[in-house]
Structures are given as structure tokens and as C-alpha cells.
Write an enzyme that holds these catalytic residues in place. Sequence first.
Site, PDB file in Angstrom:
ATOM      1  N   SER A 118     -34.961  52.445-118.639  1.00 11.56           N
ATOM      2  CA  SER A 118     -36.257  51.731-119.079  1.00 11.56           C
ATOM      3  C   SER A 118     -36.761  51.997-120.745  1.00 11.56           C
ATOM      4  CB  SER A 118     -37.407  51.682-118.151  1.00 11.56           C
ATOM      5  OG  SER A 118     -38.022  52.714-118.263  1.00 11.56           O
TER       6      SER A 118
ATOM      7  N   ASP B 219     -32.673  48.698-119.361  1.00 13.99           N
ATOM      8  CA  ASP B 219     -33.243  48.188-118.070  1.00 13.99           C
ATOM      9  C   ASP B 219     -34.502  47.412-118.762  1.00 13.99           C
ATOM     10  OD1 ASP B 219     -33.611  47.608-115.792  1.00 13.99           O
ATOM     11  OD2 ASP B 219     -34.901  49.327-115.168  1.00 13.99           O
TER      12      ASP B 219
HETATM   13  P1  13P Z   1     -37.540  50.345-107.785  1.00 11.05           P
HETATM   14  O1  13P Z   1     -38.042  51.036-108.577  1.00 11.05           O
HETATM   15  O2  13P Z   1     -38.332  49.463-106.867  1.00 11.05           O
HETATM   16  O3  13P Z   1     -36.276  50.779-107.211  1.00 11.05           O
HETATM   17  O4  13P Z   1     -36.614  49.085-108.750  1.00 11.05           O
HETATM   18  C1  13P Z   1     -35.693  49.387-109.688  1.00 11.05           C
HETATM   19  C2  13P Z   1     -35.360  48.553-110.688  1.00 11.05           C
HETATM   20  O5  13P Z   1     -35.353  47.290-110.415  1.00 11.05           O
HETATM   21  C3  13P Z   1     -35.182  48.793-112.260  1.00 11.05           C
HETATM   22  O6  13P Z   1     -35.139  47.689-113.019  1.00 11.05           O
END
Ligand code: 13P
Length: 287
Positions: free
Chosen positions: A49, A84
Site C-alpha cells: 500500500s 495496492d
Molecule cells: P484485508 O486487510 O481485509 O485482508 O484486506 C486486504 C486488501 O484488500 C488489500 O487491498
Amino acid sequence: MLVSAKEMLEKAKAGHYAVGQFNINNLEWTKAVLQTAQELNSPVILGVSEGAGKYMTGFKTVAAMVAAMDGELGITVPVALHLDHGTYEGCYKCIKAGFTSIMFDGSHYPIEENIAKTKELVAVAHNMGMSIEAEVGSIGGEEDGVVGMGECADPDECKAVADLGVDMLAAGIGNIHGKYPENWAGLSFETLDKIQQKTGVMPLVLHGGTGIPEEMIKKAIDLGVSKINVNTECQLSFADATRKYIEAGKDTEGKGFDPRKLLAPGAEAISATVKEKMELFGSVGKA
Ligand code: 13P
């Protein structure tokens, strides 16, 4: 072996299984995910991310660490290094930094703007041999300060974005990042089915993989989901194992405070969670 996510996801879609995206936070995380994928002969996607990228001092550091680790550990299974929920600017930073895949999350823009920006980034990413994920209909919950309400995507908008040539599409179907609340209505398979019918062979992405019951995961894969993102569950496993180690006083015994010892139970817990998910998603032995 660092690759784009295109081929592994096309294979997953055709073979009716899903590749896991596991978000990484540091060296221990990355090592645990890579070693588990290699041990299970599974393709894998490392998710980063924007917040995690910043925490690790920048995307260049992440790309350099992952590339070096991939080589030093002798990883032969396909590994994609994927941004992400990228912003427009974040996507360009990762393209320059040496990622092999990006996600442009334009879901908060009006659909016309999401389409225009996605289209531009598809051309740039493909020119660099990278894969690209787009998003339609926001994913619920909070991730890195971005809060989504978890709406269901419009299948026609999904088709419009899929037609831009993206390699994978994240479409909201009632999924939420983080833990699911008690009163969660579950995934909307009706929406997923409509999206799959409109988008055909396009690999679909299920975000918010933490805490989705097994039967729902299996049904989502049957309906065309070929990539499932997991972040919170590894964080919970890591925190639990680390807490147990400290509460048992092990950090005070001998050299138990050594970070290589202190962080080991957490890293093992991440590996166990990744293994469990790869088995559930059906990617074991598919490298
Ligand atoms: P979670 O943290 O709910 O597993 O989601 C992860 C996600 O979708 C990252 O983009």
C-alpha cells in the site's frame, strides 16, 4: 522470479483457483511470504500500500529489497510486486521504482475520470511490461486512512473498465477491508455473477480477504475471482504470536530480546496464515 501478474492470473482464471496477494510491511513479512510461496510451489503477489511503501522509506527501497531477496533466497516461483490501491501519482512512482504490477484505484472519481486515468495508466504500464489492476465500486472499511462504504459495483461500469485492457479488475461486491462487523450482509454473489458475465475472461479481484468464510471464498472463485487480497489476517497472526512470546517472558530469558528471536514467532505465524490461504485458494503446486 519477479514477473508481472498477468500470466499467473490468466492461468488461475482458466484453472479455477485464485492467487493470493499478501501485503508486506517489512523485511520479515516479505521473507515469510516469499519462503512460504516457494515451499508450496505457489505463485504469489506481494501487495504494497502507499502507507506501507512510505513506512519502508519509499517504493525504491521496497523494489530493491524484494528484487535482492528474490535472488538471494533463490525464489523460482512467479512473484509479482504490486502497488495496492495506488493513487495516480503513486502509480507513476512504482512504475519508475521497478514494481512489476500496479493497481490504480480510481473508484472515488466519477466513472468518466476513473476511465480516463485508468486508460492512460494501462498504456504506460503495458509499455513497461507491467500488469495493472483497476477498481470499480469502492471496497468498504478503512485502509491507510482511506475509508470506503462497501458499495456494489455496477456491472456495466465494470465492463467499460475491463474493455480498457486492464489485466485484473477489483469490483466491490459488499467486501470490506479489515475485520467484518457482526451484522455484515456477506458477499453479493448476484453482483459478482453479473460482473463475471459482462467481463468474461478478465481475472476478478476480491479485496478484504480477511475473515471471509471458506464457503464464500470457494463460491467467489467458482464465479471468476482469481486474485484474493489478504492483509489484516497476517497482521493479527503476527501480533498474537508476538504477544504470546512477550507475555511468556521469553524476551527476558537468555538472548530472547534479540530481534531475530523476538520477531521469529510472528514471522512463523505469518507463514502459517499464508499457507492456510494458499491451500484454501487452490494455488499450491501451481507455480
Ligand atoms: P484485508 O486487510 O481485509 O485482508 O484486506 C486486504 C486488501 O484488500 C488489500 O487491498
